[in-house]
Motif scaffolding. Structure first.
Motif, PDB file in Angstrom:
ATOM      1  N   VAL A 210      -4.111  -4.341  -4.925  1.00 12.67           N
ATOM      2  CA  VAL A 210      -3.048  -4.315  -3.691  1.00 12.67           C
ATOM      3  C   VAL A 210      -3.333  -3.117  -2.825  1.00 12.67           C
ATOM      4  O   VAL A 210      -3.560  -3.131  -1.516  1.00 12.67           O
ATOM      5  CB  VAL A 210      -1.368  -4.393  -4.224  1.00 12.67           C
ATOM      6  CG1 VAL A 210      -0.739  -4.392  -3.003  1.00 12.67           C
ATOM      7  CG2 VAL A 210      -1.100  -5.955  -4.647  1.00 12.67           C
ATOM      8  N   SER A 211      -3.339  -1.938  -3.499  1.00  4.33           N
ATOM      9  CA  SER A 211      -3.727  -0.490  -3.015  1.00  4.33           C
ATOM     10  C   SER A 211      -4.710  -0.822  -2.008  1.00  4.33           C
ATOM     11  O   SER A 211      -4.754  -0.234  -1.026  1.00  4.33           O
ATOM     12  CB  SER A 211      -3.612   0.302  -3.740  1.00  4.33           C
ATOM     13  OG  SER A 211      -4.096   1.595  -3.259  1.00  4.33           O
ATOM     14  N   ASP A 212      -5.884  -1.212  -2.644  1.00  4.05           N
ATOM     15  CA  ASP A 212      -7.453  -1.322  -1.967  1.00  4.05           C
ATOM     16  C   ASP A 212      -7.123  -2.186  -0.491  1.00  4.05           C
ATOM     17  O   ASP A 212      -7.793  -1.764   0.284  1.00  4.05           O
ATOM     18  CB  ASP A 212      -8.320  -1.770  -3.057  1.00  4.05           C
ATOM     19  CG  ASP A 212      -8.770  -0.793  -4.043  1.00  4.05           C
ATOM     20  OD1 ASP A 212      -8.315   0.350  -3.906  1.00  4.05           O
ATOM     21  OD2 ASP A 212      -9.154  -1.257  -5.123  1.00  4.05           O
ATOM     22  N   MET A 213      -6.553  -3.305  -0.801  1.00  2.00           N
ATOM     23  CA  MET A 213      -6.347  -4.074   0.413  1.00  2.00           C
ATOM     24  C   MET A 213      -5.592  -3.409   1.673  1.00  2.00           C
ATOM     25  O   MET A 213      -5.832  -3.755   2.918  1.00  2.00           O
ATOM     26  CB  MET A 213      -5.476  -5.310  -0.066  1.00  2.00           C
ATOM     27  CG  MET A 213      -6.193  -6.517  -0.923  1.00  2.00           C
ATOM     28  SD  MET A 213      -7.725  -7.280  -0.010  1.00  2.00           S
ATOM     29  CE  MET A 213      -9.058  -6.773  -1.081  1.00  2.00           C
ATOM     30  N   LEU A 214      -4.752  -2.612   1.365  1.00  2.01           N
ATOM     31  CA  LEU A 214      -4.103  -2.067   2.374  1.00  2.01           C
ATOM     32  C   LEU A 214      -4.801  -0.855   2.723  1.00  2.01           C
ATOM     33  O   LEU A 214      -4.946  -0.640   4.208  1.00  2.01           O
ATOM     34  CB  LEU A 214      -2.542  -1.316   1.834  1.00  2.01           C
ATOM     35  CG  LEU A 214      -1.433  -2.570   2.128  1.00  2.01           C
ATOM     36  CD1 LEU A 214      -1.280  -3.735   1.360  1.00  2.01           C
ATOM     37  CD2 LEU A 214      -0.101  -1.629   1.890  1.00  2.01           C
ATOM     38  N   LYS A 215      -5.590  -0.036   1.800  1.00  2.00           N
ATOM     39  CA  LYS A 215      -6.273   0.797   2.400  1.00  2.00           C
ATOM     40  C   LYS A 215      -7.691   0.454   3.515  1.00  2.00           C
ATOM     41  O   LYS A 215      -7.781   1.208   4.411  1.00  2.00           O
ATOM     42  CB  LYS A 215      -6.838   1.692   1.196  1.00  2.00           C
ATOM     43  CG  LYS A 215      -5.814   2.616   0.530  1.00  2.00           C
ATOM     44  CD  LYS A 215      -6.413   3.601  -0.503  1.00  2.00           C
ATOM     45  CE  LYS A 215      -6.971   2.642  -1.762  1.00  2.00           C
ATOM     46  NZ  LYS A 215      -7.243   3.701  -2.704  1.00  2.00           N
ATOM     47  N   ARG A 234      -0.803   7.884  -0.057  1.00  2.00           N
ATOM     48  CA  ARG A 234       0.001   8.648   0.893  1.00  2.00           C
ATOM     49  C   ARG A 234      -0.558  10.072   0.682  1.00  2.00           C
ATOM     50  O   ARG A 234      -0.852  10.796   1.461  1.00  2.00           O
ATOM     51  CB  ARG A 234       1.671   8.951   0.880  1.00  2.00           C
ATOM     52  CG  ARG A 234       2.278   7.543   1.468  1.00  2.00           C
ATOM     53  CD  ARG A 234       3.621   7.800   1.847  1.00  2.00           C
ATOM     54  NE  ARG A 234       4.452   7.910   0.620  1.00  2.00           N
ATOM     55  CZ  ARG A 234       5.079   6.863  -0.015  1.00  2.00           C
ATOM     56  NH1 ARG A 234       4.742   5.719   0.413  1.00  2.00           N
ATOM     57  NH2 ARG A 234       5.678   7.101  -1.277  1.00  2.00           N
ATOM     58  N   LYS A 235      -0.492  10.441  -0.608  1.00  2.00           N
ATOM     59  CA  LYS A 235      -1.118  11.853  -1.010  1.00  2.00           C
ATOM     60  C   LYS A 235      -2.396  11.883  -0.463  1.00  2.00           C
ATOM     61  O   LYS A 235      -3.077  13.017  -0.156  1.00  2.00           O
ATOM     62  CB  LYS A 235      -0.755  11.903  -2.470  1.00  2.00           C
ATOM     63  CG  LYS A 235      -1.200  13.611  -2.815  1.00  2.00           C
ATOM     64  CD  LYS A 235      -1.026  13.691  -4.481  1.00  2.00           C
ATOM     65  CE  LYS A 235       0.139  13.190  -5.042  1.00  2.00           C
ATOM     66  NZ  LYS A 235       0.231  13.495  -6.697  1.00  2.00           N
ATOM     67  N   ALA A 236      -3.162  10.938  -0.522  1.00  2.00           N
ATOM     68  CA  ALA A 236      -4.563  10.915  -0.513  1.00  2.00           C
ATOM     69  C   ALA A 236      -4.598  10.726   1.236  1.00  2.00           C
ATOM     70  O   ALA A 236      -5.894  10.843   1.631  1.00  2.00           O
ATOM     71  CB  ALA A 236      -5.420   9.892  -0.728  1.00  2.00           C
ATOM     72  N   GLY A 237      -3.832  10.825   1.931  1.00  2.52           N
ATOM     73  CA  GLY A 237      -3.901  10.727   3.489  1.00  2.52           C
ATOM     74  C   GLY A 237      -3.704   9.578   4.339  1.00  2.52           C
ATOM     75  O   GLY A 237      -4.029   9.274   5.423  1.00  2.52           O
ATOM     76  N   HIS A 238      -3.464   8.215   3.412  1.00  2.00           N
ATOM     77  CA  HIS A 238      -3.345   6.934   3.872  1.00  2.00           C
ATOM     78  C   HIS A 238      -2.093   6.948   4.491  1.00  2.00           C
ATOM     79  O   HIS A 238      -0.826   7.067   3.984  1.00  2.00           O
ATOM     80  CB  HIS A 238      -3.626   6.103   2.959  1.00  2.00           C
ATOM     81  CG  HIS A 238      -4.865   6.145   2.427  1.00  2.00           C
ATOM     82  ND1 HIS A 238      -6.091   5.483   3.079  1.00  2.00           N
ATOM     83  CD2 HIS A 238      -5.500   6.582   1.210  1.00  2.00           C
ATOM     84  CE1 HIS A 238      -7.319   5.926   2.292  1.00  2.00           C
ATOM     85  NE2 HIS A 238      -6.847   6.475   1.197  1.00  2.00           N
ATOM     86  N   PRO A 239      -1.792   6.084   5.769  1.00  2.00           N
ATOM     87  CA  PRO A 239      -0.675   5.990   6.598  1.00  2.00           C
ATOM     88  C   PRO A 239       0.073   4.844   5.761  1.00  2.00           C
ATOM     89  O   PRO A 239       0.353   3.504   6.291  1.00  2.00           O
ATOM     90  CB  PRO A 239      -1.142   5.646   7.793  1.00  2.00           C
ATOM     91  CG  PRO A 239      -2.423   5.005   7.791  1.00  2.00           C
ATOM     92  CD  PRO A 239      -2.959   5.651   6.587  1.00  2.00           C
TER      93      PRO A 239
END
Length: 334
Positions: A210-215, A234-239
């Motif tokens: 799921v995370s990968d799909m959004l990123k 978010r910590k890695a800078g993704h919105p």
């Protein structure tokens, strides 16, 4: 094959196990030399726990990490074959853990800090105790979904404006997904999932997918997934924005249990003890999740669980209906 997975680049800090654990278990555990752990703990956190325990005790951790339902399936298959290969079992399925405890599958054990875990997160006799608390929310790409257009509730996800934007986990793979589907299908009826199917929701294996799909921007809204992944992203800078649905979030304990008849029973107790130490528990909020102990602070910039409306989960009903829920879900999304 069980694989040993180690965290890299972490600076180890000095930790102390409780005196009772050291006196009762440490010498015998060191003779056994290893502990076998099946877990659905997010992989980076699981690696850190294993690494810290190895550094503190010199006892090797053999780690098999997968989704909660996959972990249980592997364990049950081995059990039915008369082979107990695992010492400590950590899943995301309180319903299955309670059912297995009733069958005498686990060794009752109350580690230090057992009293700091909420009653809903443990068996009163110590057959299992929460390692962490899983917060299931909706989250979305804030750069591609305007604030005004974000869903405000679980029911909103059926709105046609979200067609082709949604992604969710597979309840046949992840136990957390099973809890969500079993509960929402009861609250809203299976018509809710029929509508999500018409909205072209994507079903992926687990929370990492799921995370990968959004990123990657392939999907924009996580329709019920583990919020620690949103925090990490978010910590890695993704919105990524977390949405706490007006009709409630899911707060699901992840039970840890010592398997009766396991190959390394002393190391198993020592490892279960370690799971509730300050060092292990503080890893969860550092990685965006929630510790099992009520005296450990929530993740930075995250809501305290006590401030959120929680959707009640009937774990006994989920355990009884697991096969039916998975079958009906697969009929809809096949």
């Amino acid at each position: 094959m069980i694989v040993r997975m180690l965290a890299a680049g972490a600076l180890l800090t000095s930790m102390t196990l409780s005196a009772s654990a050291q006196q009762a278990d440490l010498a015998a555990a060191k003779k056994e030399g290893k502990v076998v752990w099946y877990t659905s703990t997010p992989v980076e956190t699981a690696n850190k726990i294993a690494k810290l325990f190895e550094a503190e005790t010199g006892i090797r951790v053999e780690l098999f990490r997968s989704g909660g339902s996959a972990i249980l399936r592997r364990f049950l298959q081995e059990q039915q074959a008369g082979r107990i290969a695992v010492d400590v079992l950590t899943t995301s399925d309180p319903a299955a853990s309670a059912a297995l405890a009733r069958k005498g599958t686990f060794v009752p054990f109350k580690p230090a800090h057992f009293d700091k875990v909420p009653e809903a997160g443990k068996d009163a006799n110590g057959a299992h105790v929460a390692q962490r608390l899983n917060l299931i929310t909706i989250f979305a790409r804030s750069d591609k979904v305007p604030e005004a257009d974000m869903p405000k509730s679980w029911a909103d996800l059926t709105d046609p404006k979200y067609k082709g934007k949604l992604v969710m986990t597979d309840p046949s793979f992840t136990a957390l997904g099973l809890m969500v589907v079993a509960t929402l299908s009861k609250d809203f009826g299976w018509d809710y999932y029929e509508k999500l199917r018409k909205n072209d929701i994507m079903v992926v294996q687990g929370n990492q997918q799921v995370s990968d799909m959004l990123k990657r921007g392939e999907r924009l809204i996580a329709a019920g997934a583990l919020d620690s992944y949103a925090a990490d992203d978010r910590k890695a800078g993704h919105p990524i924005k977390t949405i706490y649905p007006a009709d409630g979030v899911f707060i699901i304990p992840a039970p840890t249990a010592i398997v009766k008849g396991s190959p390394n029973p002393n190391a198993a107790k020592l490892f279960a003890e370690f799971m509730l130490t300050d060092a292990a528990q503080k890893l969860f909020p550092e990685d965006g999740g929630y510790a099992a102990r009520i005296d450990i602070d929530p993740p930075a910039d995250a809501a305290a669980l006590g401030t959120l409306k929680a959707i009640p989960v009937d774990y006994d009903a989920v355990e009884k209906d697991t096969a039916r829920v998975k079958r009906r879900f697969n009929e809809i999304f096949q």
